[in-house]
Design a protein around this motif. Structure first.
Motif: not given
Length: 119
Positions: A35-41, A53-58, A61-75
């Motif tokens: 969640s902090k990674g998504l916020e910072i991104a 992949i193994h994070l304490p809160d989520m 792979v779910e983080v990856l999906k959200l990043l690619k949906k919302d911030k798809s241009s960031i590698p």
């Protein structure tokens, strides 16, 4: 100078990645949860993200999906000890996959290429 967001819950590993990347001239930011990674991104728009992949809160792979949906241009480069998720990560458009223990030359090469593509 490119900025790399390191999403990694293990403090020692996050610091090791930070040190190696800063030695190569990158600016780094660490997030210890998905969640902090998504916020910072969202707020800082880094040039590249490394993602465990193994994070304490989520699940990463779910983080990856959200990043690619919302911030798809960031590698996003997945850095994990779990090699069973490589295919799934590629399906969700991960830009690279590095298995732990980290081959830092490989990680640096993937990050360098990702930064060049987005510049």
């Amino acid at each position: 100078m490119a900025t790399v967001l390191i999403v990694e819950d293990e403090t020692n590993m996050a610091e090791l990645i930070r040190e190696r990347l800063e030695d190569k001239g990158y600016k780094t930011v660490i997030a210890y949860t998905g969640s902090k990674g998504l916020e910072i991104a969202d707020n800082q728009n880094p040039d590249v993200i490394t993602l465990d992949i193994h994070l304490p809160d989520m699940n990463g792979v779910e983080v990856l999906k959200l990043l690619k949906k919302d911030k798809s241009s960031i590698p996003v480069i997945v850095v994990t000890s779990d090699d069973t998720v490589e295919k799934e990560c590629k399906e969700y458009k991960a830009d690279g996959f590095v298995k732990k223990p980290i081959n830092f030359k490989k990680l640096e090469d993937i990050i360098k290429l990702a930064v060049q593509k987005t510049s």
